[in-house]
Design an enzyme around this catalytic site. Structure first.
Site, PDB file in Angstrom:
ATOM      1  N   MET A  48       6.240  44.138  27.215  1.00 38.66           N
ATOM      2  CA  MET A  48       7.353  44.780  28.272  1.00 38.66           C
ATOM      3  C   MET A  48       6.560  44.483  29.671  1.00 38.66           C
ATOM      4  O   MET A  48       7.183  44.693  30.394  1.00 38.66           O
ATOM      5  CB  MET A  48       7.467  46.256  27.986  1.00 38.66           C
ATOM      6  CG  MET A  48       7.727  46.510  26.906  1.00 38.66           C
ATOM      7  SD  MET A  48       9.909  45.894  26.698  1.00 38.66           S
ATOM      8  CE  MET A  48      10.440  46.738  28.232  1.00 38.66           C
ATOM      9  N   ARG A  49       5.609  43.637  29.814  1.00 43.85           N
ATOM     10  CA  ARG A  49       5.099  43.598  31.229  1.00 43.85           C
ATOM     11  C   ARG A  49       5.948  42.352  31.833  1.00 43.85           C
ATOM     12  O   ARG A  49       6.129  42.663  33.076  1.00 43.85           O
ATOM     13  CB  ARG A  49       3.601  42.958  31.150  1.00 43.85           C
ATOM     14  CG  ARG A  49       3.040  42.522  32.318  1.00 43.85           C
ATOM     15  CD  ARG A  49       1.371  42.319  32.202  1.00 43.85           C
ATOM     16  NE  ARG A  49       0.573  43.281  32.171  1.00 43.85           N
ATOM     17  CZ  ARG A  49       0.006  43.460  31.031  1.00 43.85           C
ATOM     18  NH1 ARG A  49      -0.031  42.382  30.211  1.00 43.85           N
ATOM     19  NH2 ARG A  49      -1.002  44.483  30.706  1.00 43.85           N
ATOM     20  N   ALA A  50       6.452  41.503  31.143  1.00 46.52           N
ATOM     21  CA  ALA A  50       7.456  40.685  31.727  1.00 46.52           C
ATOM     22  C   ALA A  50       8.638  41.473  32.400  1.00 46.52           C
ATOM     23  O   ALA A  50       9.152  41.088  33.468  1.00 46.52           O
ATOM     24  CB  ALA A  50       7.823  39.586  30.820  1.00 46.52           C
TER      25      ALA A  50
END
Length: 407
Positions: free
Chosen positions: A275-277
Site C-alpha cells: 500500500m505504500r504506492a
C-alpha cells in the site's frame, strides 16, 4: 571561503527531477527521490542546489540531534530539553559517501572523551546530522549492503538505535532521502528502492541549442561562481517564496473520494505491491495541488503523481522498458473519472470524483535567459541572466517531452 553551489533555478530543463525535489520540499512526507540517469547529467549538482531554497529550521540550542523546540524528542540523548526559544539554522544536506563506515553512519563511542574523562559518551553519526534535513547518497546503487540495511531500519522507524561498546542510544532520524545512480553500474536492492517516494529518469538533451546553453551557463559559473549566483538571486528568492507559500497552503488541500478512488484504481491496474504506492501517490497529488496554488486535487494531479511514484514499484519483466504505459494510465483514470467529489463515497461503485481539468502536474519554474527556450536536460551549466520567473503560487506549465522524464 565556502564554495558557492550552482543555483537551482539556473538548471536547463530537467523538469521532472526539479519538480520531484520541489514537491518533497513542500511535503517531506512524500519520502524522497531517486534520480536515475547516465553520467554527466548533473544529478548531484541539482540536488545540492536544492538546499539553498529550503527554509531555515528552529532547533534546541546545543542539541546535537536537531530537536525542534516545539516538540523535542523525549528520548534525545542530549535531553531532556526545557521549553524555550529555538535557534534558527539552515536545513542541512548531509552526504553519505559510498565508502562510509558503519560507525560514521550511525555513530559510535566518543573515544576522545572516554580517554580524557573516563566516561562512555556517544558521538553522533550522519543519521543524527540528517535529522529533519536531507540525506543524500550519490551512486546509491553502489552502497554496501550493511549500510543499506541500516538506512532501511532508520527510514522505516524514523529513529536510529545504536548498541555498541557498552553504549545504548536511541535518537530520532527522520530525513528526506535523495539518491542518484547510473543504471549502467548496477541496480538497486528492491527493499531500498521501495523506500524512495518518487523516481525520475534523466538524460542529456539531443538538441544542440539546449546543449549550447548548458555549456554557456556552466562556463560562466566556473569563471566566477559568486557573480553567477548573484545574477540568479532574484529567481532563487522567488522560488523560495513559492515553496513557503505551497507549504502554508498544503494543510488546506482537500483530497476527495474521487481522487482517492483514481489513486487506488491506478495502483491496482499496475499491480504494485503493498500500500505504500497508494499513500505516496496521495501525498504527491496533494503536494502538486498546493504547488499549483489550489486547494483541490485534480485528475491531472493524480496522473502526474502516478508518473512519479509508480515506475519503480510496478511489476515488470526483466526486458521491459522503465516507466509507465501512459495509454493504460489514461484509460484507468478515464474509467474511474466520472462524477463530482463529495463528502459521501458512492456505495455502488468507484464512479464519482473531481472533474478533470486544471493541471496540477506542472513543472517547476524554468527561468529563461536571453538565449532561452531550453527545455529538458542535464547540468554542466553556464550562465545567462534570466528574464522572468513565475510568481509564487502561480500554476506551473505542463511538462513537455524531453529529458528528465519520470515516465
Amino acid at each position: 571561503m565556502a564554495s558557492v553551489p550552482y543555483p537551482f533555478t539556473a538548471v536547463v530543463g530537467m523538469d521532472d527531477m526539479r519538480l520531484s525535489l520541489l514537491l518533497n520540499a513542500v511535503s517531506p512526507s512524500i519520502g524522497g527521490v531517486l534520480v536515475r540517469g547516465e553520467k554527466g547529467t548533473a544529478k548531484s549538482t541539482v540536488v545540492r542546489g536544492l538546499t539553498a531554497l529550503l527554509p531555515a529550521m528552529d532547533t534546541v540550542p546545543g542539541c546535537r540531534f536537531s530537536c525542534a523546540p516545539g516538540g523535542p524528542d523525549p528520548e534525545c540523548p542530549d535531553g531532556p530539553h526545557e521549553p524555550g526559544a529555538g535557534v534558527a539554522r539552515p536545513t542541512r544536506l548531509v552526504e553519505l559517501p559510498v565508502g562510509a563506515s558503519e560507525d560514521r553512519l550511525v555513530g559510535a563511542l566518543d573515544i576522545e572523551r572516554a580517554l580524557a574523562e573516563g566516561v562512555k559518551a556517544f558521538e553522533p553519526g550522519l543519521l543524527a546530522q540528517a535529522h529533519r534535513g536531507i540525506l543524500y547518497v550519490d551512486e546509491v546503487n553502489l552502497l554496501h549492503d550493511h549500510l543499506v540495511d541500516l538506512l532501511l531500519d532508520a527510514a522505516a522507524m524514523g529513529a536510529s538505535h545504536v548498541e555498541r561498546e557498552g553504549v545504548s542510544v536511541r535518537h530520532a532520524a527522520r530525513f528526506l532521502l535523495v539518491g542518484t545512480m547510473n543504471p549502467e553500474e548496477g541496480e538497486l536492492r528492491p527493499q531500498l528502492l521501495d523506500r524512495f517516494g518518487l523516481t525520475v529518469e534523466v538524460a542529456a538533451s539531443r538538441d544542440p541549442e539546449q546543449r549550447v546553453e548548458v555549456v554557456r551557463r556552466r562556463l560562466a559559473y566556473d569563471d566566477d561562481p559568486a557573480a553567477f549566483a548573484a545574477r540568479w538571486a532574484g529567481e532563487e528568492a522567488a522560488l523560495r517564496e513559492r515553496i513557503a507559500a505551497a507549504r502554508a497552503l498544503l494543510p488546506q488541500v482537500v483530497l476527495g473520494d474521487g481522487a482517492l478512488r483514481r489513486i487506488a484504481a491506478t495502483c491496482a491496474a499496475f499491480e504494485v505491491d503493498g500500500m505504500r504506492a497508494d499513500i505516496v501517490m496521495a501525498r504527491t497529488a496533494t503536494a502538486l495541488a498546493a504547488w499549483a496554488g489550489r486547494t483541490d486535487v485534480t485528475v491531472e494531479d493524480v496522473r502526474q503523481a502516478a508518473l512519479l511514484a509508480l515506475p519503480h514499484r510496478r511489476r515488470r519483466n526483466p526486458f521491459d522498458a522503465p516507466g509507465l504505459d501512459e495509454t493504460k494510465l489514461d484509460e484507468t483514470l478515464e474509467e474511474f473519472g466520472g462524477g463530482d467529489d463529495g463528502p459521501e463515497p458512492d456505495p455502488e461503485g468507484p464512479e464519482g470524483g473531481p472533474d478533470g481539468g486544471g493541471g496540477g502536474g506542472g513543472v517547476p519554474p524554468q527561468p529563461q535567459g536571453p538565449d532561452a527556450g531550453q527545455d529538458g536536460q542535464q547540468q554542466e551549466q553556464s550562465g545567462e541572466r534570466p528574464e522572468d520567473s513565475p510568481a509564487p503560487g502561480a500554476a506551473p506549465p505542463r511538462p513537455g517531452p524531453g529529458s528528465g522524464s519520470g515516465s
